[in-house]
Design an enzyme around this catalytic site. Sequence first.
Site, PDB file in Angstrom:
ATOM      1  N   ASP A 143       0.861  -1.189   0.000  1.00  0.00           N
ATOM      2  CA  ASP A 143       0.000   0.000   0.000  1.00  0.00           C
ATOM      3  C   ASP A 143       0.893   1.234   0.000  1.00  0.00           C
ATOM      4  OD1 ASP A 143      -1.789   2.022   0.556  1.00  0.00           O
ATOM      5  OD2 ASP A 143      -2.863   0.957   2.121  1.00  0.00           O
TER       6      ASP A 143
ATOM      7  N   LYS B 236      -0.423  -0.768  -4.816  1.00  0.00           N
ATOM      8  CA  LYS B 236      -1.101   0.476  -5.165  1.00  0.00           C
ATOM      9  C   LYS B 236      -0.139   1.416  -5.872  1.00  0.00           C
ATOM     10  CE  LYS B 236      -4.624   0.606  -1.575  1.00  0.00           C
ATOM     11  NZ  LYS B 236      -5.184   1.388  -0.445  1.00  0.00           N
TER      12      LYS B 236
HETATM   13  C1  PRP Z   1      -1.603  -4.921   5.223  1.00  0.00           C
HETATM   14  C2  PRP Z   1      -0.874  -5.855   4.292  1.00  0.00           C
HETATM   15  C3  PRP Z   1       0.541  -5.431   4.413  1.00  0.00           C
HETATM   16  C4  PRP Z   1       0.450  -3.968   4.809  1.00  0.00           C
HETATM   17  C5  PRP Z   1       0.823  -3.121   3.642  1.00  0.00           C
HETATM   18  O1  PRP Z   1      -1.573  -5.440   6.504  1.00  0.00           O
HETATM   19  O2  PRP Z   1      -1.079  -7.185   4.614  1.00  0.00           O
HETATM   20  O3  PRP Z   1       1.226  -6.166   5.397  1.00  0.00           O
HETATM   21  O4  PRP Z   1      -0.898  -3.709   5.170  1.00  0.00           O
HETATM   22  O5  PRP Z   1       0.665  -1.761   3.954  1.00  0.00           O
HETATM   23  P1  PRP Z   1       1.799  -0.687   3.711  1.00  0.00           P
HETATM   24  O6  PRP Z   1       2.405  -0.955   2.382  1.00  0.00           O
HETATM   25  O7  PRP Z   1       1.054   0.616   3.750  1.00  0.00           O
HETATM   26  O8  PRP Z   1       2.781  -0.801   4.831  1.00  0.00           O
HETATM   27  P2  PRP Z   1      -2.522  -4.888   7.658  1.00  0.00           P
HETATM   28  O9  PRP Z   1      -1.751  -3.950   8.534  1.00  0.00           O
HETATM   29  O10 PRP Z   1      -3.789  -4.362   7.069  1.00  0.00           O
HETATM   30  O11 PRP Z   1      -2.792  -6.195   8.520  1.00  0.00           O
HETATM   31  P3  PRP Z   1      -3.519  -7.560   8.102  1.00  0.00           P
HETATM   32  O12 PRP Z   1      -2.754  -8.158   6.958  1.00  0.00           O
HETATM   33  O13 PRP Z   1      -3.406  -8.372   9.344  1.00  0.00           O
HETATM   34  O14 PRP Z   1      -4.939  -7.234   7.725  1.00  0.00           O
END
Ligand code: PRP
Length: 183
Positions: free
Chosen positions: A104, A132
């Site tokens: 993200d 993204k």
């Molecule tokens: C999501 C995804 C990645 C992270 C990416 O995890 O699984 O690990 O966000 O985001 P970034 O590029 O902005 O750092 P999340 O924190 O939503 O936890 P989850 O997988 O347990 O839902």
Amino acid sequence: MGDLPGDIQRILITPEEIEKRVKELADQISNDYRGKRLYMVGILKGAFIFMADLTRALSIPHVVDFMALSSYGKTTQSGAVRILMDLREPIENQHVLIVEDIVDTGHTLAYLQQVLKGRSPASLRTCALVRKTRARADVTLDYLGFEIPDVWVVGYGLDFADRFRTLSYVAELKPEAYASSQK
Ligand code: PRP
């Protein structure tokens, strides 16, 4: 695909497109690591479905392991990340492949790559299902499923407040569904 759940705006990636791309990625990874044993590191929770499908499509020896990470303030620049659950084994001299559901902002991956590099693996690469367009440009991916727009996506492991993870497709969430969220 019939009626969509009320909070879903539109489907971005269909189950058929996911299945085809996962197979392509697994073939590419199997070719690249031919003759080697791969140490697959899935990042919980989001990557559990992608990890399950990807590993089952590999044709080379591999072991699976998982880490859980927590990131703070997606909407801020802080990018602070914390390890909630670490790997079961040391990865020194292993060929490690990080498997993420989504890149993200890119903060999580930047942190993780730095941490795992410090453990002296034989090699370290990264595979993500979706990225993204807003993601940090300095975070490199070796294998990528799909580039997606900067919208909130759910399904195929991705959640909103732990909902929608088991949808068979990746979809855009309606803005009103997450408008009040601080995530
Ligand atoms: C999501 C995804 C990645 C992270 C990416 O995890 O699984 O690990 O966000 O985001 P970034 O590029 O902005 O750092 P999340 O924190 O939503 O936890 P989850 O997988 O347990 O839902």
